[in-house]
Structures are given as structure tokens and as C-alpha cells.
Design a protein around this motif. Structure first.
Motif, PDB file in Angstrom:
ATOM      1  N   LEU A 564      23.561 -24.998  -7.486  1.00 23.46           N
ATOM      2  CA  LEU A 564      22.238 -24.916  -7.493  1.00 23.46           C
ATOM      3  C   LEU A 564      21.643 -25.027  -6.234  1.00 23.46           C
ATOM      4  CD1 LEU A 564      21.483 -28.055 -10.092  1.00 23.46           C
ATOM      5  CD2 LEU A 564      21.186 -25.568 -10.276  1.00 23.46           C
ATOM      6  N   THR A 568      15.905 -25.845  -6.141  1.00 23.86           N
ATOM      7  CA  THR A 568      16.334 -26.220  -7.610  1.00 23.86           C
ATOM      8  C   THR A 568      16.656 -27.624  -7.853  1.00 23.86           C
ATOM      9  OG1 THR A 568      16.860 -23.955  -7.878  1.00 23.86           O
ATOM     10  CG2 THR A 568      17.316 -25.524  -9.415  1.00 23.86           C
ATOM     11  N   ILE A 624      17.995 -24.374 -16.781  1.00 23.25           N
ATOM     12  CA  ILE A 624      17.673 -24.057 -15.587  1.00 23.25           C
ATOM     13  C   ILE A 624      17.958 -22.605 -15.210  1.00 23.25           C
ATOM     14  CG2 ILE A 624      18.361 -24.605 -13.314  1.00 23.25           C
ATOM     15  CD1 ILE A 624      18.912 -27.337 -14.015  1.00 23.25           C
ATOM     16  N   GLN A 626      17.541 -19.758 -11.901  1.00 30.15           N
ATOM     17  CA  GLN A 626      17.582 -19.502 -10.478  1.00 30.15           C
ATOM     18  C   GLN A 626      17.237 -17.965 -10.311  1.00 30.15           C
ATOM     19  OE1 GLN A 626      19.741 -22.993  -8.373  1.00 30.15           O
ATOM     20  NE2 GLN A 626      21.042 -21.399  -8.835  1.00 30.15           N
ATOM     21  N   GLY A 785      13.396 -21.795  -8.402  1.00 29.55           N
ATOM     22  CA  GLY A 785      14.264 -22.565  -9.438  1.00 29.55           C
ATOM     23  C   GLY A 785      13.237 -22.864 -10.751  1.00 29.55           C
ATOM     24  N   THR A 815      22.572 -19.655 -13.565  1.00 28.39           N
ATOM     25  CA  THR A 815      22.069 -19.315 -12.354  1.00 28.39           C
ATOM     26  C   THR A 815      22.051 -17.553 -12.182  1.00 28.39           C
ATOM     27  OG1 THR A 815      24.399 -19.316 -11.571  1.00 28.39           O
ATOM     28  CG2 THR A 815      23.000 -21.213 -11.245  1.00 28.39           C
TER      29      THR A 815
END
Length: 815
Positions: A564, A568, A624, A626, A785, A815
Motif C-alpha cells: 500500500l 492509500t 482497495i 491504487q 488510492g 494494486t
């Protein structure tokens, strides 16, 4: 009934025999017998009948414990029976027997519920979970809860301890009808104590160590520290770190030295000593940054595996050196960061900075116009450092050094600053006390304080009758806010963590900070000469303590998910935050935008939580991503990113009108405008801005794309009419368009309505990169993020597994 009588007689006989065998005599101790009554499974004892409170001397109920046996609850009540008063129970047994042939015998409620009676054991007085009871010959610390009779209970305990192998803490805490004292001994020794002392009410593992240990002598503190130090397993050399930017850290502290190497102690000025903390503030922050609330670690009975390490950057000069010039703090911070990163640039770290400067108060002329919130050279320097730029300050602004390195992005966690004069209406005071420089920086995570410390011991006596100022779950009286900021400046703080409370006198005329309302942490010696003999534990509070805990949280998240980015991690902390019931009570019923804006600028998004930040339950799912976006091309807006979310559409649709929640957090770092003249407006200060939008349940993908592709993406222009909306955002698009580089909101509606919202867009808005004078930055990329979570609170439906199968991995992190 016969077995009850025999149990009482046997208990009294054995207690008398133990007293006669004892070698310690305690003046004023009342001889008697501790008796335990056990209920039948599934039946509760008649506790009132076991605690008659008749006459000057009578049996007294001391403790009650309930455990599950073979699927049914069994109750144990321990009663102290002074010598000569056992007749109370014998009389009631005789009355029961005499009326046994009647439909309702006398004392039936008392007698028929009792399954067995025996001499009380030490375990009978233990009110913590039975699995935590120590081995019989294990030397451990206990909390002895003494019932109050004449105020001499601790003295009698110490008189007994002087004659046996028992160590008693120097401080006693008062809680209503009980006095609590720390004792280090074995369970076997406590068996003998029960034969002599009539004051013992119950036994627990130490829960109140913060209140006890902060004021204990060095020897008592040392015993606890030694116990914990043996259990601590430091993180490896490559683990993430919290860099405490403060007054330095006392590296030799037994609870810190395994996690802080000499090479990781740095100074902003090479003339300063690196490994000693002359002020003590940095060491207090280090303990919280490494352990969180140290009281929880001190309670450990098993190895404490740390997940991150410490670094220290001494930003404030020690005694004997001149103070830092306020206008140079940005340059000093940049120099210190460079010192930290030389030779260790690639280590993942969070900078924890509880150092702030006083900023002006709101205008007193009644206009309500704020005079705070604007960037300063210090806050702009932090923004540049967070964005991966080196920085040098000049008379006209900042010089951003080199090209931004995405891998050099930095996470700064900064305290909002503290209120120092307290009013009874502490919220009104906090609302007019703006966050202090540099906490208004756009890219930092600014931390305020709330408190759950709504009770404290009535010892020392000077605070008898005093009460905590803030209710449980409310903003801490120490915490500053951005309520007085203009709408063009960021919302601060973004989150709040425990910062302790303030005590108010009975007449409301005085208010003071009290250690018992703060958090336990590590303490530096006052001078180098006392380093080996002074107390090594103390308490800390206010937004400094909250900031160190937030840094602890950031390092834990980074240890779990090293891929991360810093932006983020910041977003995930904010995304995990929830408002307490006390905060929600103020939000409920708010409809005016201004009221919600005040709410947000006071509490941020609430209290973050490690479990929520790193785990998805079956009825709650966090996604999540990125990404890198090009905000501008040839002076025009560049890319829009559309994210097709792996939504459990079928599951949500089947849930129909079930309540559902969607939460979105977008976090990125801006580059500050190097020219100081560009610091007066949000579009001139920030390199770029990003915003998010979610497809509405009533529009198609094509309609959603068209709506966002229209020329009105610049927030200064009129936006197209929105499509029909279902559900409700807490703050809405207008409030989300506030300045700053973090934007978050919560939508609530039906599960069926949520099922049709599975597309989210991230799009750019204006900034100085777009201006012709900055053409060299026009085509520059920017990272962000994005954290999205959906939940169906209270519904036992698995929404996690369908998504995991859809994306083909057993994790919610991409990611």
C-alpha cells in the motif's frame, strides 16, 4: 439441607484452624470465614438473603461469579462470615426444616437455590475469566479489591505483607465501596491471607495499571517493566517504522531499546545529542507509537509480537541551544527528514509529529471570517515532502527540488494542536480554537482527540468529588477543530483517537488534566544522572497522544499490507473511522449543510480501527485500488477513470429493501505551488484535484459517462443536472468538493439500490499544473488510492465470497 449445614460447619472449622496455624497477626482484622455458595445449574442464588446487613456485625456478600457448566449457568457467591455470626444461616436452616411439611417453607428462596457450600478458595474470589487464573505458585501481580470498612484496609494489608513474601504497591485507588491495591504474590500465599484478613472482596488481574503505575515508585514500575520486557518480541530490521518527530527519544528505555537502534536516532541539527530526550515528550510519544495504549501491553500474559520499529528525529532543540526560528520550521523539518532517509530511504515509515505552532484565533469582530487554514511555509513544506519532493524555502516561496519520485511519497501524521484553557462548554471552546500550524497541510493526516475516559479514581483526595468534563465518546476537551476555516481550506482533523479527558471541580470553577484520565506510556529520566533510578512509566494525553496512536495504526496497516502507498494508508485509516454513539446523536436530525459542515470539521470521520482497516467480515466488504492518472493534457482536463467494481449484484438484489451502506474514500497527494503568491486560493495552491462520483441506480453506464465527460468538470462552472437519485449521502457532492487531497462520504439506501451502483469514476479538477506558466507539469501523472466498502449491517449474508471468486483471489486488496 443437611449438606448445606455440614458445608458451613466444615468451612468454619477449617478457617479457625488456619488462623491458629498462622504466624502473622494483623491488628484490627476481624476473624471470620470466607464461604462460597454454589447454585444449582440454571438457577440464581438469592443474593439479598446472603447479604443481610442486619446488626453491627453480620455476614457480607463479597463477590459473585457466573460460569457456564455443561451448557447451563452456575453462580458462585462468596460471603465473609465474621466469627460468631454463622448462626444467621443455621437459624434459617432450622426455620426451613421446621416448616418443611408446608407448601411454602420458611426461607425456601434462600435454601432451595443452594447446591453446595464450602470454604472459599482463592479461585472463588477471582472475578476475571477462569482461564486467566494464575498457576498456584506463580509470582504475578493481582488487583486486590478491598471492601471499605474504616479506611485502614490498605494498612492492614501491608501489615500482613510485611510478615510474608508479598509485595504491595504504594498506591490505592478508591471505587465507591471498594479500595483497589496492586499486590505481587502467589495464589498459595493468598490462601493464607484469607485466614487473616477480612477486607478482601475480590481478586482480578491488573486492569487499572495506568492509574496505578504512573504514580508508583521506580521499584514497583521496574517489576512491571521487567515482566513486559521479557514478553516483548521486537519486529525485524526490515519492518516498517514510526519516526517520532519530537524532542528525541530515550533509547535506553527497556521497552524501547529493542525497537530503536542507535543509527535510527537522528537530529535536525548535528550539534544536538541524538539518543537522549531532555524534555520527555518524545519518549512518551514513542511508547504510544510502538505499543498503542501501553496499559494493554502491560496486561499481557503471553509474548507481545511487535510488527513495526521506531525511529527518532529530534526536531526541537535540547536545553542550552537556541530555539528554532518559527519561519524556519519548514526548512528544519526538511533537513531532518533528509537526515532520517540517508542510508535508509526505502524503509516504509510513518512520520509522527506532535509538534505544532500557535495559529491566530478567529476574528473577534463578529464577521465570522476565519484567519486560519491558509498554507504556511511549514505546512507547504510538509505537503511537498509528502508528495516526494525535496524542498528549500526562499523569500518568495518554496523551491521544489528534483523531480517527484512516486516511491518517495511520505506519510506525515500531525496533531491538530491542543486547547489549553478549558470551558464547561468544551465543544464551543474547541470550535473556536483552530488547528495549529502545520496541521492544515493538505497531504498530512491530521489527528484530533476524543475520549472514552469518563471515570477516574477518587484518589488522590484532592480530586474527591471531581468529575470528567467530556461525556464518554465525545470530543476531548483538548482537541482543536477547523470549524473556523473557510470552505476553501481542508477539513481537519480527518480522524480522532483517544486523547484523555479533563477533570472538573464539583462547583465547576476549576478544570485540570489528570493522569488517571490519560494513557499509560514510557517515561524518560528527568536528567542523564537519574537515568538508572527514576520512574520509567507515566501518562500522556491530548492530541499528541492521539497522533502517536494514529501512527501506531499506520505502521500496523503497512506491516500487514506492505504494497500500500502512503496516500492509500492514509485513506484506509480515514475509511475505517466510525463516529461514536455520542457523535452520532449530534448528527441525527441534521439537515442543514452548515450544521453537517461543522460536524465534519469537529470530528472528522470519527475513530479509526485496525480491524476495520485490515479485515472484511462476511457482511462487510472492502475493495482497495491504487492507480495513476494524468489529470491534464495540453492545458485541458486529462483522463477520467471508470472503475467497474466487482459487485455481488445478485446477492444485493435478492436482499431487496434490506438496509445497505456504501462508503467511498479517495486519497492522493498534491504538489504545493512553489510561489507564495499562489497560496491564497485552492486552485492556485494545489497542483491538481481529484474527485469521485458513483453511477446512480437510475442511469445507464452510457449516461454516467456522458454526465462526467461534459465540459463542466471544473468545479467553478455550472454542473449538469443530476440524474434521479435513490438513497442518501451523508454529506453529498457539494460538501465533498471541499479542498484538500482526501474526500470521503457514506451512502445509505436499500441493497437493491446499491446493486445498481457498481461503477465509480475518479476525475480531475483544476490546479496550478493546468496553468500555462507550469506547462512543464501539464502532462505529469498523479497517484491515488481508492477505498470502497459495502455492508449490509445486521444481515447474515455472505457478500465477501462472491467478490473473492469474481476477482479470483482470496483478498480484498488489489494494486
Amino acid at each position: 439441607m443437611t449438606s448445606i449445614r455440614r458445608g458451613l460447619e466444615a468451612a468454619e472449622h477449617e478457617a479457625r484452624a488456619r488462623r491458629e496455624r498462622g504466624q502473622v497477626v494483623v491488628p484490627d482484622a476481624v476473624p471470620g470465614t470466607y464461604v462460597t455458595f454454589e447454585s444449582f445449574p440454571g438457577i440464581e442464588l438469592a443474593l439479598d438473603s446472603l447479604d443481610p446487613r442486619t446488626g453491627t456485625t453480620h455476614p457480607e456478600l463479597r463477590s459473585v461469579r457466573v460460569d457456564e457448566v455443561d451448557g447451563q449457568c452456575v453462580q458462585w457467591a462468596t460471603v465473609f462470615v465474621p466469627e460468631g455470626t454463622m448462626s444467621y444461616f443455621f437459624k434459617r436452616l432450622d426455620e426451613y426444616l421446621a416448616s418443611a411439611d408446608k407448601n411454602n417453607p420458611a426461607n425456601r428462596n434462600l435454601v432451595d437455590r443452594v447446591h453446595a457450600v464450602r470454604l472459599a478458595s482463592v479461585e472463588a474470589l477471582w472475578t476475571d475469566p477462569a482461564t486467566r487464573f494464575p498457576a498456584v505458585d506463580e509470582q504475578v501481580w493481582w488487583e486486590l479489591w478491598l471492601r471499605r470498612r474504616d479506611g485502614a484496609e490498605p494498612a492492614r494489608l501491608r501489615a500482613y505483607a510485611d510478615g510474608v513474601d508479598m509485595r504491595v504497591g504504594s498506591r490505592a485507588l478508591g471505587f465507591g465501596t471498594r479500595t483497589v491495591v496492586l499486590v505481587r504474590t502467589t495464589a498459595r500465599q493468598l490462601i493464607s491471607a484469607l485466614a487473616v484478613l477480612d477486607d478482601i472482596a475480590e481478586l482480578r488481574g491488573p486492569h487499572h495499571r495506568a492509574e496505578f503505575l504512573a504514580d508508583e515508585d521506580a521499584a514497583t514500575q521496574g517489576g512491571f517493566i521487567d515482566d513486559l520486557a521479557r514478553l516483548v518480541v521486537p519486529a525485524g530490521a526490515s519492518a516498517p517504522a514510526v519516526c517520532v518527530v519530537d524532542t528525541g527519544v530515550h533509547r535506553a528505555h527497556p521497552l524501547l531499546n529493542g525497537s530503536l537502534e542507535p543509527r535510527d536516532c537522528h537530529v535536525a541539527d548535528p550539534r544536538w545529542p541524538a539518543e537522549f530526550d531532555d524534555d520527555g515528550h518524545g519518549t512518551r510519544m514513542a511508547g504510544l507509537a510502538l505499543y498503542g495504549d501501553l496499559a494493554e501491553a502491560v496486561n499481557a500474559n503471553s509474548p507481545v509480537h511487535l510488527r513495526h520499529r521506531l525511529e527518532s528525529l529530534k526536531l526541537l532543540p535540547p536545553p542550552g541551544f537556541p530555539d528554532n526560528e518559527p519561519h524556519l520550521y519548514g526548512a528544519i523539518t526538511a533537513a531532518g527528514v533528509a537526515a532520517v532517509e540517508i542510508g535508509g530511504t526505502r524503509r516504509r515509515r510513518a512520520y509522527s509529529m506532535a509538534v505544532t505552532a500557535v495559529t491566530p484565533a478567529p476574528s473577534p469582530d463578529g464577521t465570522g471570517k476565519p484567519v486560519s487554514g491558509k498554507p504556511t511555509s511549514w505546512s507547504a513544506s510538509l505537503d511537498a515532502l509528502a508528495a516526494g519532493r525535496g524542498v528549500v524555502e526562499s523569500g518568495t516561496g518554496l523551491t521544489l527540488l528534483d523531480e517527484a519520485d512516486p516511491d518517495a511519497h511520505r506519510l506525515f501524521i500531525v496533531s491538530a494542536g491542543n486547547v489549553t484553557a478549558f470551558d464547561h462548554d468544551h465543544l464551543a471552546r474547541s470550535d473556536v480554537e483552530p488547528v495549529q500550524d502545520p496541521a492544515q497541510a493538505w497531504n498530512v493526516l491530521t489527528v484530533g482527540a476524543f475520549t472514552e475516559r469518563d471515570k477516574f479514581a477518587d484518589s488522590p483526595a484532592v480530586y474527591d468529588g471531581w468529575s470528567p468534563l467530556a461525556p464518554r465518546g465525545e470530543l476531548s476537551p483538548f482537541s482543536r477543530t477547523s470549524v473556523s476555516f473557510g470552505t476553501r481550506w481542508p477539513v481537519k482533523p480527518e480522524v480522532v483517537l483517544e486523547g484523555g479527558n479533563v477533570a472538573e471541580s464539583p462547583d465547576g470553577s476549576e478544570r485540570h488534566s489528570v493522569g488517571a484520565l490519560e494513557l499509560l506510556t514510557t517515561r524518560a529520566p528527568m536528567t542523564r544522572s537519574t537515568a538508572g533510578s527514576s520512574r520509567q512509566l507515566t501518562t500522556a494525553g491530548a492530541t499528541s497522544a492521539a497522533t502517536a496512536q494514529a501512527a501506531h495504526l499506520a505502521a500496523r496497516i503497512t506491516a500487514d499490507y506492505p504494497a500500500l502507498w502512503p496516500e492509500t494508508v492514509r485513506g484506509l485509516i480515514v475509511h475505517s473511522a466510525e463516529w461514536t454513539p455520542a457523535m452520532l446523536a449530534r448528527l441525527e436530525g441534521m439537515s442543514k449543510k452548515r450544521d453537517k459542515r461543522v460536524f465534519l470539521r469537529r470530528y472528522g470521520m470519527g475513530v479509526p480501527d485496525l480491524t476495520r482497516a485490515t479485515r472484511s467480515a462476511e457482511d462487510a466488504l472492502t475493495l482497495i485500488t491504487q492507480e495513476t492518472i494524468t489529470p491534464f493534457r495540453a492545458d485541458k482536463l486529462g483522463e477520467i477513470h471508470f472503475h467497474d467494481l466487482p459487485w455481488p449484484t445478485d446477492v444485493l438484489t435478492d436482499l431487496g429493501a434490506t438496509a445497505a451502506r456504501l462508503r467511498v474514500t479517495l486519497s492522493y497527494f498534491i504538489e504545493p505551488n512553489p510561489a507564495r503568491r499562489g497560496w491564497n486560493g485552492r486552485y492556485n495552491y494545489a497542483s491538481h484535484g481529484l474527485r469521485f462520483d458513483v453511477r446512480r441506480s437510475t442511469e445507464s453506464d452510457e449516461e454516467f459517462h456522458k454526465r462526467l465527460n461534459r465540459k463542466a468538470l471544473d468545479e467553478g462552472e455550472k454542473r449538469p443536472a443530476p440524474a434521479g437519485e435513490t438513497g442518501e449521502w451523508v454529506f453529498g457532492p457539494e460538501a465533498r468538493r471541499t479542498s484538500g487531497s482526501l474526500h470521503t462520504d457514506i451512502w445509505t439506501g436499500t441493497a437493491a439500490g446499491l446493486a445498481r451502483r457498481g461503477v465509480l469514476a475518479v476525475y480531475p479538477v483544476g490546479g496550478w499544473w493546468k496553468e500555462r506558466a507550469a506547462r512543464g507539469r501539464v502532462d505529469h501523472d498523479a497517484r491515488y488510492g481508492l477505498v470502497v466498502s459495502i455492508s449490509t449491517p445486521g444481515v447474515d449474508t455472505d457478500i465477501w465470497t462472491p467478490v473473492a471468486q469474481q476477482v479470483g483471489v482470496a483478498t480484498t486488496i488489489t494494486t
